[in-house]
Design a protein around this motif. Structure first.
Motif, PDB file in Angstrom:
ATOM      1  N   ILE A   1       0.924  -1.066   0.022  1.00 55.22           N
ATOM      2  CA  ILE A   1      -0.009   0.001   0.063  1.00 55.22           C
ATOM      3  C   ILE A   1       0.856   1.174  -0.022  1.00 55.22           C
ATOM      4  CG2 ILE A   1      -1.520   1.370   1.355  1.00 55.22           C
ATOM      5  CD1 ILE A   1      -2.921  -1.213   2.249  1.00 55.22           C
ATOM      6  N   VAL A   2       1.961   1.149   0.754  1.00 58.29           N
ATOM      7  CA  VAL A   2       2.654   2.323   0.803  1.00 58.29           C
ATOM      8  C   VAL A   2       3.430   2.385  -0.368  1.00 58.29           C
ATOM      9  CG1 VAL A   2       4.849   3.374   2.109  1.00 58.29           C
ATOM     10  CG2 VAL A   2       3.110   2.100   3.465  1.00 58.29           C
ATOM     11  N   ILE A   3       4.043   1.531  -1.006  1.00 56.63           N
ATOM     12  CA  ILE A   3       4.985   1.618  -2.231  1.00 56.63           C
ATOM     13  C   ILE A   3       3.881   2.229  -3.386  1.00 56.63           C
ATOM     14  CG2 ILE A   3       5.923   0.595  -3.966  1.00 56.63           C
ATOM     15  CD1 ILE A   3       7.479   1.246  -1.605  1.00 56.63           C
ATOM     16  N   ARG A   4       2.796   1.854  -3.417  1.00 53.46           N
ATOM     17  CA  ARG A   4       1.763   1.994  -4.368  1.00 53.46           C
ATOM     18  C   ARG A   4       1.336   3.606  -4.242  1.00 53.46           C
ATOM     19  NH1 ARG A   4      -1.476  -1.916  -7.143  1.00 53.46           N
ATOM     20  NH2 ARG A   4      -0.899  -4.244  -6.441  1.00 53.46           N
ATOM     21  N   PHE A   5       1.420   3.977  -3.096  1.00 57.37           N
ATOM     22  CA  PHE A   5       0.838   5.423  -2.892  1.00 57.37           C
ATOM     23  C   PHE A   5       2.112   6.246  -3.390  1.00 57.37           C
ATOM     24  CE2 PHE A   5       0.812   9.493  -0.578  1.00 57.37           C
ATOM     25  CZ  PHE A   5      -0.448   9.945  -0.328  1.00 57.37           C
ATOM     26  N   PHE A   6       3.084   6.030  -3.483  1.00 58.23           N
ATOM     27  CA  PHE A   6       4.165   6.878  -3.861  1.00 58.23           C
ATOM     28  C   PHE A   6       4.355   6.671  -5.421  1.00 58.23           C
ATOM     29  CE2 PHE A   6       5.394   7.206   0.615  1.00 58.23           C
ATOM     30  CZ  PHE A   6       5.172   8.548   0.683  1.00 58.23           C
TER      31      PHE A   6
ATOM     32  N   SER B   1      -2.224   7.137   8.193  1.00 57.28           N
ATOM     33  CA  SER B   1      -2.658   6.154   8.983  1.00 57.28           C
ATOM     34  C   SER B   1      -2.066   4.852   8.802  1.00 57.28           C
ATOM     35  CB  SER B   1      -4.200   6.274   9.197  1.00 57.28           C
ATOM     36  OG  SER B   1      -4.728   7.280   9.453  1.00 57.28           O
ATOM     37  N   ILE B   2      -2.113   4.259   7.578  1.00 57.39           N
ATOM     38  CA  ILE B   2      -1.695   3.163   7.233  1.00 57.39           C
ATOM     39  C   ILE B   2      -0.235   2.998   7.296  1.00 57.39           C
ATOM     40  CG2 ILE B   2      -1.479   1.390   5.263  1.00 57.39           C
ATOM     41  CD1 ILE B   2      -4.219   2.218   4.167  1.00 57.39           C
ATOM     42  N   ALA B   3       0.599   4.174   6.800  1.00 61.28           N
ATOM     43  CA  ALA B   3       1.843   3.844   7.032  1.00 61.28           C
ATOM     44  C   ALA B   3       2.355   4.122   8.537  1.00 61.28           C
ATOM     45  CB  ALA B   3       2.586   5.150   6.413  1.00 61.28           C
ATOM     46  N   GLY B   4       1.722   4.898   9.380  1.00 63.58           N
ATOM     47  CA  GLY B   4       2.111   4.744  10.918  1.00 63.58           C
ATOM     48  C   GLY B   4       1.733   3.292  11.309  1.00 63.58           C
ATOM     49  N   VAL B   5       0.591   2.626  10.947  1.00 64.45           N
ATOM     50  CA  VAL B   5       0.385   1.351  11.599  1.00 64.45           C
ATOM     51  C   VAL B   5       1.454   0.336  11.108  1.00 64.45           C
ATOM     52  CG1 VAL B   5      -1.116  -0.780  11.069  1.00 64.45           C
ATOM     53  CG2 VAL B   5      -2.190   1.660  11.615  1.00 64.45           C
ATOM     54  N   LEU B   6       2.126   0.654   9.886  1.00 71.65           N
ATOM     55  CA  LEU B   6       3.118  -0.370   9.482  1.00 71.65           C
ATOM     56  C   LEU B   6       4.507  -0.166  10.316  1.00 71.65           C
ATOM     57  CD1 LEU B   6       4.661  -2.002   7.517  1.00 71.65           C
ATOM     58  CD2 LEU B   6       5.023  -0.205   5.954  1.00 71.65           C
TER      59      LEU B   6
ATOM     60  N   LEU C   1       6.150  -2.791  12.895  1.00 73.02           N
ATOM     61  CA  LEU C   1       7.669  -3.176  12.549  1.00 73.02           C
ATOM     62  C   LEU C   1       8.427  -3.120  13.876  1.00 73.02           C
ATOM     63  CD1 LEU C   1       8.383  -1.787   9.334  1.00 73.02           C
ATOM     64  CD2 LEU C   1       8.408  -4.263   9.680  1.00 73.02           C
ATOM     65  N   GLY C   2       8.076  -1.907  14.467  1.00 68.17           N
ATOM     66  CA  GLY C   2       8.564  -1.672  15.874  1.00 68.17           C
ATOM     67  C   GLY C   2       8.432  -2.381  16.881  1.00 68.17           C
ATOM     68  N   LEU C   3       7.263  -2.996  16.857  1.00 65.56           N
ATOM     69  CA  LEU C   3       6.741  -4.000  18.014  1.00 65.56           C
ATOM     70  C   LEU C   3       7.237  -5.251  17.809  1.00 65.56           C
ATOM     71  CD1 LEU C   3       2.947  -2.646  18.682  1.00 65.56           C
ATOM     72  CD2 LEU C   3       5.089  -2.219  19.982  1.00 65.56           C
ATOM     73  N   GLU C   4       7.442  -5.516  16.458  1.00 62.29           N
ATOM     74  CA  GLU C   4       7.625  -6.900  15.914  1.00 62.29           C
ATOM     75  C   GLU C   4       9.347  -6.851  16.252  1.00 62.29           C
ATOM     76  OE1 GLU C   4       6.704 -10.648  14.424  1.00 62.29           O
ATOM     77  OE2 GLU C   4       5.405  -9.181  14.183  1.00 62.29           O
ATOM     78  N   THR C   5       9.941  -6.143  15.909  1.00 65.45           N
ATOM     79  CA  THR C   5      11.671  -6.058  15.974  1.00 65.45           C
ATOM     80  C   THR C   5      11.978  -6.311  17.607  1.00 65.45           C
ATOM     81  OG1 THR C   5      11.599  -4.626  14.068  1.00 65.45           O
ATOM     82  CG2 THR C   5      13.734  -4.593  15.552  1.00 65.45           C
ATOM     83  N   TYR C   6      11.341  -5.480  18.227  1.00 67.37           N
ATOM     84  CA  TYR C   6      11.902  -5.226  19.671  1.00 67.37           C
ATOM     85  C   TYR C   6      11.078  -6.348  20.515  1.00 67.37           C
ATOM     86  CZ  TYR C   6      14.253  -1.364  18.029  1.00 67.37           C
ATOM     87  OH  TYR C   6      15.215  -0.138  17.642  1.00 67.37           O
ATOM     88  N   GLY C   7      10.077  -7.105  19.964  1.00 69.38           N
ATOM     89  CA  GLY C   7       9.642  -8.211  20.688  1.00 69.38           C
ATOM     90  C   GLY C   7       8.545  -7.938  21.713  1.00 69.38           C
ATOM     91  N   PHE C   8       7.808  -6.553  21.804  1.00 72.07           N
ATOM     92  CA  PHE C   8       6.822  -6.498  22.452  1.00 72.07           C
ATOM     93  C   PHE C   8       5.649  -7.121  22.456  1.00 72.07           C
ATOM     94  CE2 PHE C   8       9.733  -2.615  22.708  1.00 72.07           C
ATOM     95  CZ  PHE C   8      10.009  -2.546  24.147  1.00 72.07           C
TER      96      PHE C   8
END
Length: 490
Positions: free
Chosen positions: A76-81, A171-176, A180-187
């Motif tokens: 979605i993010v790539i398509r937007f740009f 909103s979608i980019a923020g969710v992404l 990613l942050g939560l997944e990377t740091y294991g939260f």
């Protein structure tokens, strides 16, 4: 009727004065499509074995399903740009007996041919074939693959909606980024619960009806939105917006170029496309995080110099490369005024300099990575001001692609500012700073590389008038070609 539409579009393309330029662009895009398509196929073939190697104790289809949510959000993010929404000149069609429904269905149907849809096909079709060779159930694999392709088309139609409202995109980019942050740091691993939903699509083949229903609803929504504005009076009438007057008296300190600077500031704040580019340039501030946080790049300082250019040069490279296209809608009027061309170019230079300076101030938190990294960013900022800005302005003299400033209704407007010339001009902007840093770094030391890179920018500032006069000559030479190109209606 579809055949008629294809025929009309081909005639419009082949008979236009920009036909040869369009062919060149199409050839470049075709070569790029072959490259990325081949890479996608290779990835699809090896995806099963890569997943098996990463987690031998987990079924590859489960591992892939766990991370599909990131694939679709990133899509979605790539398509937007990058994705150019289908464009069609509908005004002549509304005065002849052709059903609106047919035109709208054709317009939406054109999106099926988008390369972004093919990328998913190139990746997941080979992956599905490998699954079948490995003995997975035929019906399950086929329905899972069909679901992925249907969801890809859903993303395609979601892109229609978010392009009309930037709030949805951010909103979608923020969710992404949060995921990613939560997944990377294991939260919190969002991939696990959503991965179970994709696993259900594989385990229960009849659930393919869910993405199919979602696609139908999105198609109907886009169809309804387009049909509401599919009227002759709606297409030609202008919406009267109340424009707030801006107090830009502080710009007067720049002297004779102030009038141009005010014009550019108003252009950015009042139009959709420049606003979008301004926000995109802000994302470049975080570009260094992809390099400075990776230990692999610590022994490759030339790549760190490359990253440092983007940290402070986001606005310069996104907005600056489209000078003078930003003024294409009134360029003829601008050139008919009794004003020096040098002042016009100088104002653009000042605008880029201020943007680089602001980006440098905002990059101060990079001190966290040490003085060497921050020194590289500072040297890169000087290079952007002293040399990159002039290279960018020179590239603008060869860029004659008009831009429509208001891009809220992308379905009926062409906002393509792409030009092969930009790709050629981008090479010295990217390679030159790496060479200026790497050669003295290799011969002497790291600090010598920084000094040479910074001094190159200082020399550019010292000889500013010389560079501007040379660039002015190039603009003056192609002035009337640029006016004619901007007058061309695509």
């Amino acid at each position: 009727m579809i055949r008629l539409f294809f025929n009309l579009e081909w005639k419009q393309f082949s008979r236009a004065s920009y036909f040869q330029k369009g062919i060149a662009i199409k050839i470049l895009l075709f070569l790029a499509a072959i490259y990325f398509g081949g890479a996608a196929i290779m990835l699809g073939v090896g995806l099963f074995f890569i997943a098996k190697k990463i987690k031998p104790d987990l079924d590859p289809i489960i591992l892939v399903n766990n991370f599909l949510i990131y694939w679709f959000l990133f899509d979605i993010v790539i398509r937007f740009f990058l994705q150019q929404l289908p464009v069609m000149n509908i005004k002549p069609l509304m005065t002849i007996p052709i059903k609106r429904n047919t035109v709208i269905h054709y317009l939406l149907g054109k999106t099926a041919l988008s390369f972004f849809n093919c990328i998913a096909l190139f990746i997941f079709l080979p992956f599905s074939i490998v699954l079948l060779v490995q003995g997975y159930a035929v019906v399950n694999v086929f329905c899972w693959f069909l679901s992925i392709i249907i969801l890809t088309f859903c993303v395609n139609f979601i892109n229609f909606l978010i392009n009309k409202n930037n709030t949805f995109f951010y909103s979608i980019a923020g969710v992404l980024f949060v995921f990613l942050g939560l997944e990377t740091y294991g939260f919190f691993k969002i991939s696990e619960p959503i991965g179970k939903a994709f696993n259900m699509l594989y385990q229960q083949p009849y659930l393919v009806i869910i993405p199919l229903l979602f696609l139908f609803l999105l198609y109907k929504k886009n169809y309804s939105d387009i049909r509401k504005g599919f009227y002759l009076d709606g297409a030609i009438s202008k919406k009267a917006d109340r424009v707030k007057s801006l107090d830009l008296n502080w710009v007067n300190r720049f002297g004779s170029v102030a009038v141009f600077l005010k014009n550019d500031i108003r252009l950015i704040l009042r139009n959709a496309r420049p606003k979008q580019v301004l926000l995109m340039s802000g994302l470049f501030l975080f570009y260094g995080l992809f390099f400075y946080t990776q230990s692999a790049y610590k022994n490759m300082p030339a790549f760190l110099a490359f990253a440092s250019m983007f940290v402070t040069g986001g606005f310069l490279m996104t907005f600056g490369q489209l000078v003078p296209s930003w003024d294409s809608e009134y360029y003829k009027l601008l050139m008919s005024q009794n004003i020096p061309y040098s002042k016009y170019l100088e104002s653009k230079w000042y605008l880029m300099v201020v943007a680089v300076f602001v980006s440098f101030i905002l990059s101060i938190p990079y001190l966290y990575f040490g003085w060497d990294i921050f020194g590289m960013i500072a040297a890169g900022a000087l290079f952007n001001i002293g040399l990159n800005s002039f290279i960018t302005l020179f590239g603008g003299a060869l860029n004659r692609v008009p831009i429509e400033l208001n891009v809220k209704a992308k379905a009926f407007s062409n906002t393509n500012g792409f030009n092969p010339t930009q790709m050629l001009i981008a090479l010295p902007k990217l390679v030159l700073p790496m060479l200026l840093f790497y050669v003295p770094y290799k011969i002497i030391n790291f600090q010598a590389g920084l000094i040479v890179l910074a001094l190159s920018g200082v020399l550019g500032i010292v000889f500013r008038n010389f560079f501007l006069s040379k660039i002015e000559g190039v603009y003056q030479k192609g002035k009337y070609k640029t006016i004619a190109a901007f007058a061309e209606k695509k």
